[in-house]
Enzyme design. Structure first.
Site, PDB file in Angstrom:
ATOM      1  N   THR A  87       0.818  -1.217   0.000  1.00 38.59           N
ATOM      2  CA  THR A  87       0.000   0.000   0.000  1.00 38.59           C
ATOM      3  C   THR A  87       0.850   1.266   0.000  1.00 38.59           C
ATOM      4  O   THR A  87       0.306   2.360  -0.094  1.00 38.59           O
ATOM      5  CB  THR A  87      -0.958   0.012   1.208  1.00 38.59           C
ATOM      6  OG1 THR A  87      -0.252  -0.364   2.399  1.00 38.59           O
ATOM      7  CG2 THR A  87      -2.108  -0.969   0.999  1.00 38.59           C
ATOM      8  N   SER A  88       2.163   1.124   0.090  1.00 40.73           N
ATOM      9  CA  SER A  88       3.059   2.262  -0.086  1.00 40.73           C
ATOM     10  C   SER A  88       4.457   1.727  -0.355  1.00 40.73           C
ATOM     11  O   SER A  88       4.817   0.637   0.106  1.00 40.73           O
ATOM     12  CB  SER A  88       3.079   3.175   1.142  1.00 40.73           C
ATOM     13  OG  SER A  88       3.864   4.338   0.894  1.00 40.73           O
ATOM     14  N   SER A  89       5.225   2.510  -1.112  1.00 39.09           N
ATOM     15  CA  SER A  89       6.590   2.079  -1.426  1.00 39.09           C
ATOM     16  C   SER A  89       7.448   3.282  -1.748  1.00 39.09           C
ATOM     17  O   SER A  89       6.951   4.374  -2.032  1.00 39.09           O
ATOM     18  CB  SER A  89       6.590   1.112  -2.615  1.00 39.09           C
ATOM     19  OG  SER A  89       6.178   1.774  -3.796  1.00 39.09           O
TER      20      SER A  89
END
Length: 384
Positions: A99-101
């Site tokens: 969900t985030s990177s």
């Protein structure tokens, strides 16, 4: 020990050598912005477990500082959050969806170069994420020209701390980037840049971009196909532009992610032969065309074949090998494979061009179409 500054220069060298970066101003930013600040003390590394992809936390405290920095400055994407759980907080490996990177730096630069950003322009960035690309923008344009908006409050707060720690103080907003951001001083931007994918272009993005300004984003969908497009806003409130042909992919904006779906059962449905090898859906542009034709369908691999399941209606299509060819089974109110087969055929009849031959039009009344060659060529309307 190789210093972080030396690793940044080496990263800039490799990003220039592979053709991702041509503008010296972006090179200066990559050589200056400390990526290690934005990765914090942990990230996830992908591995394979018994139930599919597993995300294993890699912690700074478990590595020598030199090894940690080498990983930080590898031209790779490091996942920092899985299903809302940060790598720092993970007690062990996780199954789930990123969900985030922290996107690989070469892709960050490719997206910035695709946007055609010039010195002195005012930018709205949709999707602050870790804050690394925000800092790169600040270095190039000056913090007063950068506004960045993040949907996830926890990510927004963490990114703000890290951007400030790196020495930059742009306008940072927590909210839905699909609404854009209008402040009291000025409501129009020279460029809008999205570091998340969208299924359609939000109306607010066009309203908040000046006439002649551009919107650069990745058009994505539930088949996980992507195309990067740069649209120029016209005086009548329409926008038009072409796809760059870049193989860039981003996570879908959270409001555009597909709703939950129950388990998949291969219904025998109505069977027929198909002249379209389902392997074409593994091609970057082929899958994108299929997604245009069936925009509410999810693509799955099922025991050596492919399956499409329409999230809205439950319609399905799945293929199986049949001698030297293929049989497709379709069930439900939508004939998903008929839609995909027709689109793939139209694409092939046009010469099966890559995405650089594709364009997009958003009319003044917000009808959105993607086309091949020109606006009167083969075209598909995006979901409202």
């Amino acid at each position: 020990m190789t210093t972080a500054a030396e690793l940044r220069r080496a990263l800039a060298d490799s990003t220039t050598a592979d053709g991702s970066m041509t503008d010296p101003a972006w090179r200066a930013a990559i050589e200056t912005v400390p990526r290690e600040v934005f990765l914090g003390d942990a990230f996830f590394r992908m591995n394979h477990g018994e139930r599919g992809t597993v995300w294993e936390p890699v912690r700074r405290t478990d590595l020598d500082e030199a090894d940690w920095l080498r990983l930080v400055y590898t031209n790779d994407t490091w996942v920092t959050q899985v299903d809302g759980v940060s790598a720092t907080d993970a007690s062990g490996p996780l199954y789930g969806t990123p969900t985030s990177s922290s996107t690989l730096p070469s892709l960050v630069v490719r997206m910035l170069e695709a946007a055609g950003i010039r010195d002195g322009e005012r930018i709205l960035e949709v999707g602050t994420g870790t804050g690394y690309s925000t800092a790169v923008l600040c270095h190039r344009l000056g913090e007063k020209n950068v506004v960045s908006i993040e949907y996830d409050p926890a990510l927004a707060a963490l990114a703000a701390d890290r951007i400030h720690a790196a020495g930059y103080h742009p306008v940072l907003v927590t909210g839905d980037g699909l609404d854009g951001y209008e402040d009291e001083a000025e409501t129009e931007y020279d460029r809008l840049l999205a570091t998340c994918a969208v299924r359609t272009i939000p109306r607010s993005w066009i309203w908040q971009t000046r006439i002649g300004g551009t919107i650069t984003c990745t058009l994505g969908g539930w088949m996980e196909a992507h195309g990067t497009v740069s649209l120029t806003v016209a005086e009548d409130g329409s926008a038009e532009g072409r796809f760059t042909g870049e193989t860039i992919s981003y996570m879908l904006a959270r409001p555009h992610q597909r709703p939950p779906r129950s388990g998949f059962y291969r219904h025998p449905g109505q069977a027929r032969t198909t002249a379209v090898d389902p392997g074409v859906l593994q091609d970057w542009t082929g899958r994108f065309v299929a997604q245009l034709a069936a925009p509410s369908a999810e693509l799955m691999g099922v025991r050596g074949s492919v399956a499409l399941v329409d999230v809205a209606t439950g319609s399905q299509a799945w293929t199986e090998a049949d001698g030297d060819g293929w049989t497709v089974h379709q069930h439900g109110p939508l004939k998903l494979w008929d839609q995909v087969e027709g689109a793939i055929t139209a694409w092939r009849d046009a010469g099966a061009p890559d995405q650089s031959r594709f364009g997009m039009t958003v009319t003044a009344d917000h009808i959105q179409t993607v086309w091949i060659g020109s606006s009167d060529g083969p075209a598909w309307r995006l979901p409202a």
